[in-house]
Design a protein around this motif. Structure first.
Motif, PDB file in Angstrom:
ATOM      1  N   ASP A  15      -1.084  -3.643  -7.841  1.00 52.77           N
ATOM      2  CA  ASP A  15      -0.524  -2.651  -6.919  1.00 52.77           C
ATOM      3  C   ASP A  15      -0.927  -1.233  -7.284  1.00 52.77           C
ATOM      4  O   ASP A  15      -0.373  -0.270  -6.771  1.00 52.77           O
ATOM      5  N   ASP A  19     -10.141  -0.715  -1.170  1.00 56.80           N
ATOM      6  CA  ASP A  19      -9.913   0.590  -0.536  1.00 56.80           C
ATOM      7  C   ASP A  19     -10.876   1.653  -1.038  1.00 56.80           C
ATOM      8  O   ASP A  19     -10.630   2.851  -0.846  1.00 56.80           O
ATOM      9  N   PRO A  41       0.479   3.921  -8.042  1.00 57.32           N
ATOM     10  CA  PRO A  41       0.837   2.758  -7.218  1.00 57.32           C
ATOM     11  C   PRO A  41       0.269   2.881  -5.805  1.00 57.32           C
ATOM     12  O   PRO A  41       0.362   3.938  -5.169  1.00 57.32           O
ATOM     13  N   ALA A  42      -0.287   1.799  -5.303  1.00 55.22           N
ATOM     14  CA  ALA A  42      -0.922   1.818  -3.986  1.00 55.22           C
ATOM     15  C   ALA A  42       0.059   2.182  -2.883  1.00 55.22           C
ATOM     16  O   ALA A  42      -0.306   2.857  -1.914  1.00 55.22           O
ATOM     17  N   HIS A  43       1.327   1.760  -3.027  1.00 54.29           N
ATOM     18  CA  HIS A  43       2.291   2.022  -1.947  1.00 54.29           C
ATOM     19  C   HIS A  43       2.742   3.478  -1.915  1.00 54.29           C
ATOM     20  O   HIS A  43       3.444   3.879  -0.990  1.00 54.29           O
ATOM     21  N   ARG A  44       2.315   4.300  -2.904  1.00 57.55           N
ATOM     22  CA  ARG A  44       2.616   5.733  -2.878  1.00 57.55           C
ATOM     23  C   ARG A  44       1.388   6.556  -2.508  1.00 57.55           C
ATOM     24  O   ARG A  44       1.382   7.782  -2.663  1.00 57.55           O
ATOM     25  N   HIS A  89      -1.077   7.600   0.677  1.00 55.66           N
ATOM     26  CA  HIS A  89      -1.031   7.654   2.138  1.00 55.66           C
ATOM     27  C   HIS A  89      -2.397   8.058   2.683  1.00 55.66           C
ATOM     28  O   HIS A  89      -2.917   9.126   2.330  1.00 55.66           O
ATOM     29  N   GLU A 109      11.670  10.011   2.139  1.00 57.35           N
ATOM     30  CA  GLU A 109      10.443   9.287   2.503  1.00 57.35           C
ATOM     31  C   GLU A 109       9.849   9.911   3.767  1.00 57.35           C
ATOM     32  O   GLU A 109       9.899   9.327   4.851  1.00 57.35           O
TER      33      GLU A 109
END
Length: 330
Positions: free
Chosen positions: A31, A79, A128-131, A133, A278
């Motif tokens: 991740d 990515d 982390p990938a989920h942070r 954008h 968020e």
């Protein structure tokens, strides 16, 4: 330097920033992504670290890499090459605050450039990938870095409960204050008043649609974005009875004092801002649609090799947003 090394700027003490050569971090787990850092904005909170060796009740425990307003390019993996804005906050996701949707209030939050977590003033970081954008192609890397202060301003607007056709006052027109001027106009404020002692900042506030504040008890909502006691007192003076005063600024020395009598007689509601919720997707949408203008906020750009000059320039407040490009040659 080798292909697996990088340049890093670390804060060793008040006004003591030193350049180092260190190993480039590898991606840490499925991740995480390795990000080449392309743009870092210098924030007011970075200046607390730089000038005081700490911020609030947090003090420098080890040489720290500052910088939490960040954009970059993912290097490696599926990515590879994607341009991203980097959310500097990593909340735990499991505590009561996180479960209630207030990750910015998470007591276990990891935040770039704060405490034990190194920030963006280095050529590469793992995050982390989920942070991360994705940035639209027409937003620059500097725009991507400025999404973080835009997010803080957007969060402050949310906390203000601003209604259409209100009068808004902004006390302190640095970058976040100037973003609040723009957002208040977009949110339907019929008047936006500004208080700012530096002429070049006041001029840009007026360009964005603000007018100089005068009188007392004129604003339905007041944003204080300086952190000084004098600015808080000015905010209380401008507030109408029953108004909401949103304290965005961070004071020196972790103390704020104000005229309690004035606040009490007016029955004011005081709201304190802790970073942001968020809001990155909303901030990106605002910038991508041209509903806020980020480019005029950038006054000076420096390579990482000139980080000491960059920090001193930011501390002098002769410009607006100081941006550092960690991978740009001198």
């Amino acid at each position: 330097m080798t292909e697996l090394s990088m340049r890093v700027a670390r804060l060793h003490g008040a006004r003591d920033v030193q350049l180092h050569t260190e190993e480039r971090p590898p991606p840490a787990g499925a991740d995480a992504r390795l990000v080449e850092v392309t743009s870092v904005g210098v924030c007011g909170s970075d200046l607390h670290w730089f000038t005081e060796g700490g911020i609030g009740d947090a003090v420098l425990a080890r040489p720290l890499v500052l910088g939490h307003e960040m954009a970059g390019i993912i290097r490696g993996g599926a990515d590879d090459g994607a341009r991203v804005a980097i959310d500097p906050a990593i909340p735990c996701g499991a505590c009561e605050s996180c479960r209630d949707g207030h990750g910015n209030l998470c007591p276990e939050v990891v935040f770039a450039g704060h405490g034990s977590c190194d920030g963006g003033l280095r050529q590469f970081l793992t995050w982390p990938a989920h942070r991360l954008h994705p940035l639209p192609d027409h937003l620059s890397d500097d725009d991507g870095a400025l999404l973080e202060p835009l997010g803080v301003a957007l969060h402050a607007i949310d906390l203000a409960h601003l209604r259409m056709a209100s009068t808004v006052a902004v006390v302190g027109c640095g970058p976040i204050g100037l973003l609040l001027v723009q957002l208040a106009r977009r949110h339907g404020a019929t008047r936006v008043l500004a208080v700012e002692p530096l002429p070049h900042r006041m001029a840009l506030a007026e360009k964005f649609g603000a007018e100089p504040a005068d009188g007392a008890g004129v604003a339905d909502v007041v944003f204080e974005v300086s952190g000084s006691d004098a600015a808080v007192d000015t905010a209380l003076r401008l507030a109408k009875p029953g108004a909401r005063v949103v304290l965005v600024g961070i004071p020196d020395g972790d103390r704020t004092t104000f005229s309690a009598g004035q606040a009490r007689r007016k029955g004011l509601t005081l709201v304190l801002v802790r970073r942001m919720g968020e809001v990155y997707p909303r901030a990106i949408d605002l910038a991508a649609r041209g509903l806020v203008d980020l480019a005029p906020l950038v006054s000076d750009v420096f390579p990482l090799s000139e980080v000491v000059t960059a920090m001193a320039t930011a501390a002098a407040r002769t410009g607006l947003k100081i941006v550092i490009h960690p991978n740009e040659a001198t």
